[in-house]
Design an enzyme around this catalytic site. Structure first.
Site, PDB file in Angstrom:
ATOM      1  N   GLU A   1       4.981   0.985   6.343  1.00  0.00           N
ATOM      2  CA  GLU A   1       5.235   2.410   6.599  1.00  0.00           C
ATOM      3  C   GLU A   1       5.638   3.142   5.331  1.00  0.00           C
ATOM      4  O   GLU A   1       5.239   4.285   5.111  1.00  0.00           O
ATOM      5  CB  GLU A   1       6.303   2.572   7.690  1.00  0.00           C
ATOM      6  CG  GLU A   1       5.846   2.177   9.090  1.00  0.00           C
ATOM      7  CD  GLU A   1       5.821   0.672   9.311  1.00  0.00           C
ATOM      8  OE1 GLU A   1       6.382  -0.076   8.481  1.00  0.00           O
ATOM      9  OE2 GLU A   1       5.235   0.231  10.320  1.00  0.00           O
TER      10      GLU A   1
ATOM     11  N   HIS B   1      10.769   1.086  21.068  1.00  0.00           N
ATOM     12  CA  HIS B   1       9.565   1.882  21.361  1.00  0.00           C
ATOM     13  C   HIS B   1       9.936   3.135  22.140  1.00  0.00           C
ATOM     14  O   HIS B   1       9.157   3.622  22.946  1.00  0.00           O
ATOM     15  CB  HIS B   1       8.537   1.061  22.154  1.00  0.00           C
ATOM     16  CG  HIS B   1       7.961  -0.088  21.394  1.00  0.00           C
ATOM     17  ND1 HIS B   1       8.600  -1.300  21.305  1.00  0.00           N
ATOM     18  CD2 HIS B   1       6.821  -0.201  20.671  1.00  0.00           C
ATOM     19  CE1 HIS B   1       7.882  -2.128  20.570  1.00  0.00           C
ATOM     20  NE2 HIS B   1       6.788  -1.493  20.165  1.00  0.00           N
TER      21      HIS B   1
END
Lengths: 325, 393
Positions: free
Chosen positions: A60, A130
């Protein structure tokens, strides 16, 4: 007009953006051939080629560092972080780099063409990694814009505005809404304003404020309150940074009460910033303390998600608390 | 699209370790300290004009560093970072590029910017953070940048420019430009996650970027054997599938040659190159550092004998492109000019108060404008407390 769910609206916005500008790119983990784990970039590689829509390695900080370089060079990168929960390895590239690029160079360089998209929020049984809503971290960073849409129509218009905005924008997509429902979305190009809240329902007794997926929950609570004869003004903030103080303050001056709800934990969430500003701006008009209905100060749970979230019943109770204060 | 990327070695039937000794890394050396070149050495593409430009830039670098460290000691400047002993890496890197190539530096590569023609006044105005600083007085001294000269503004966080360079180069490739990006960093910064991110992505995304590692032996006080245990930084290039060169970083001809070759390769193949330049930071990390606490005089003396500027001077003398009289005149003139420039720049006003809120966004938000107004009202109320801006807006 066409019926689209939020994913289709986002995909449509990306298609328009890539179609109008050869320097616009979409990339991230599994974004290429597969079209993203949620399929937001579905078909874009076939249409625009592997050089403009592609997979990146699983890194990322690299995705956003790469995007910063592209934007500084003059390209228009749209970087996807697969889940907002995984944006933190890129925190330095966002907070120390993207946000400060123009300022630190005296406008010699900027990354205004950067847009970061990330699926965000809870309600999908995703547990603590999540489901997070990390908007407040980024709202604390001058130089960024943070935008969160509530439905397919908003998603397309706000995403196109974010892509074309000359500042780095983080676009959080409430993933619970991705396929939850469809709405009428114009096929053609349009933009919705960044930094402008939208009053969805006029009311006189209390102002209810939220953003993203909480708007649906908020409306449900407003409907419950209406049965009790409470008139709620419902507002979608839409942009967390910059945020529309004027619209909210005008509403609170009228209603005398404010409730803010967010999925994220209570402490130092963006609701707290709103509460502080509104008590400053509207102190003499307030009839009761600003109510914050937020997640608990815990990681996002799995089995006990229902108990954790700021649902319509918790909001309904807070509305009554405020009215009866 | 394939997952079959491996060069298979021999099949074995009992566990067999491999390690760094499986790879020998050659080190490119062209120029000897006495000014002669190694037999059979391939020289860079460089004529007398370029050679003299390189040398004059090195000289300017050396004198500017000396004068600015002295200015800091006199209390005229808050902070400085010299590049004593490793000037060849930055000046030579820029000399091996084309002007349109982007340079993304760490912080000790002012030599590249000097080579590109950043004026003495621009250096001074940045260091004194005055109203003529291109960066509007927002960053500590030595954080230079110039879009006109394709030199990305320095950012203090270490290594962040590495994946950015990959992205920048990818954009250059996508637009079909005759451009590459060169990215400088130190061997310490190569421990950052951004190093891995940037190199791996450059290989996978096929970006024409030159990663230029200045391995100068120290990250502030930490020697390289407390930084990593592999064979320098070059060994990592192989792991990422990147063409890699190790060079003598104090050998200006090797630096220029390596950069020229790397540029050609990166452009032609749309692929990254890693250069590891072996050098030594003869000076302190910054004016806030004192190396006597962590290394010996003997160690420093060994590297003083490898001075890259003296080495180039010896070569120029051997070419009959330079003489001692020119040498003396050049250094004297540089010292005068720099001292005079310090005196001018330190007197220039601080930036206007309005620059507090500009460039945060393309246009200041309503909130920022309101905050600035509050500051102005406050400054007007207590003007003695804010001498830089009071009465000046």
């Amino acid at each position: 007009m066409a019926k689209m769910n939020m994913l289709q609206a986002i995909n449509n916005a990306l298609d328009i953006a890539m179609g109008e500008d050869d320097t616009t790119l979409c990339f991230g983990e599994d974004v290429g051939h597969f079209g993203g784990v949620f399929r937001a970039t579905n078909g874009l590689q076939d249409k625009y080629g592997k050089l403009r829509c592609f997979n990146t390695p699983l890194v990322e900080q690299g995705i956003i560092g790469f995007a910063n370089g592209l934007a500084a060079q003059g390209s228009r990168p749209i970087a996807e972080i697969q889940f907002a929960d995984y944006i933190f390895p890129a925190f330095d590239q966002i907070v120390n780099e993207a946000a400060k690029f123009r300022y630190r160079s005296g406008n010699e360089f900027d990354v205004g063409k950067l847009t970061i998209r990330a699926p965000y929020g809870g309600g999908i049984a995703g547990g603590l990694y999540h489901s997070q809503s990390p908007e407040a971290y980024f709202a604390h960073t001058p130089g960024l814009k943070v935008v969160i849409p509530r439905n397919p129509y908003q998603a397309k218009g706000l995403l196109l505005a974010s892509i074309r905005d000359d500042n780095p924008v983080i676009f959080f997509e409430p993933k619970r809404l991705y396929r939850a429902s469809t709405g009428e979305v114009p096929i053609e190009d349009y933009q919705l304003p960044i930094g402008k809240a939208e009053v969805l329902q006029a009311g006189s007794d209390i102002t209810l404020l939220a953003w993203g997926a909480q708007m649906e929950v908020l409306q449900k609570a407003a409907d419950l309150a209406a049965n009790d004869g409470i008139s709620c003004e419902v507002i979608d903030l839409r942009s967390i940074l910059p945020w529309d103080i004027e619209t909210i303050a005008n509403s609170v001056v009228k209603t005398g009460r404010l409730l803010v709800t967010q999925e994220a934990p209570l402490t130092a969430g963006f609701a707290s910033e709103i509460a502080a500003t509104i008590q400053q701006e509207c102190f003499l008009h307030l009839e009761s303390p600003v109510e914050r209905v937020c997640g608990l100060d815990t990681p996002y749970p799995l089995a006990l998600e229902k108990e954790y979230v700021s649902d319509h019943l918790k909001i309904y109770e807070a509305i009554k608390r405020s009215i009866n204060y | 699209m394939s997952s079959e990327l491996y060069n298979d070695g021999p099949v074995v039937h009992k566990p067999t370790f491999i390690d760094g000794t499986s790879i020998e890394i050659p080190e490119l050396k062209i120029l000897k300290q006495d000014g002669s070149t190694y037999e059979g050495a391939e020289l860079p593409d460089m004529d007398e004009t370029l050679a003299l430009k390189v040398y004059k830039t090195l000289a300017f670098h050396r004198v500017l560093d000396e004068r600015m460290v002295a200015s800091q000691r006199q209390g005229r400047l808050s902070f400085y970072m010299a590049a004593l002993g490793e000037e060849a890496a930055s000046v030579g890197g820029a000399a091996g590029l084309k002007p349109q190539d982007m340079i993304m530096s760490q912080y000790r590569e002012q030599g590249a910017l000097m080579f590109r023609g950043f004026s003495l006044e621009n250096f001074m105005n940045q260091m004194f953070s005055n109203e003529k600083d291109l960066g509007k007085g927002r960053q500590m001294p030595i954080h230079y940048g110039s879009s006109e000269l394709n030199y990305m503004t320095i950012s203090s966080p270490l290594g962040t420019q590495i994946p950015q360079a990959t992205g920048y180069a990818y954009g250059q490739k996508l637009q079909g430009l005759d451009e590459v990006t060169l990215c400088y960093f130190g061997e310490g910064a190569a421990s950052e996650g951004d190093f891995h991110a940037g190199l791996n992505m450059a290989a996978v995304q096929e970006a024409p970027v030159i990663f230029f590692c200045r391995n100068n032996g120290y990250a502030i006080s930490t020697p390289s054997d407390e930084q990593f245990r592999g064979n320098g930084i070059a060994s990592r290039g192989v792991g990422y599938g990147i063409k890699t060169l190790r060079i003598d970083g104090n050998d200006i001809l090797a630096v220029i040659k390596a950069t020229q070759i790397a540029r050609k390769y990166a452009l032609k193949e749309n692929a990254p190159v890693l250069i590891e330049a072996m050098s030594y930071r003869l000076g302190a990390h910054s004016t806030s550092d004192d190396p006597s606490g962590y290394r010996t005089r003997e160690e420093e003396a060994k590297w003083q004998a490898n001075d890259p500027i003296l080495r180039m001077k010896n070569w120029l003398l051997a070419q009959n492109w330079w003489d001692e009289e020119q040498e003396k005149a050049l250094f004297e003139k540089l010292r005068e000019k720099i001292l005079a420039a310090v005196k001018v720049s330190e007197k220039i006003s601080k930036p206007h108060i309005d620059t507090l809120i500009t460039d945060v966004y393309d246009v200041p938000s309503i909130q920022l404008k309101a905050q600035l107004e509050q500051v102005k009202v406050h400054v007007n109320k207590y003007p003695e407390a804010y001498p830089f801006t009071a009465g000046k807006f």
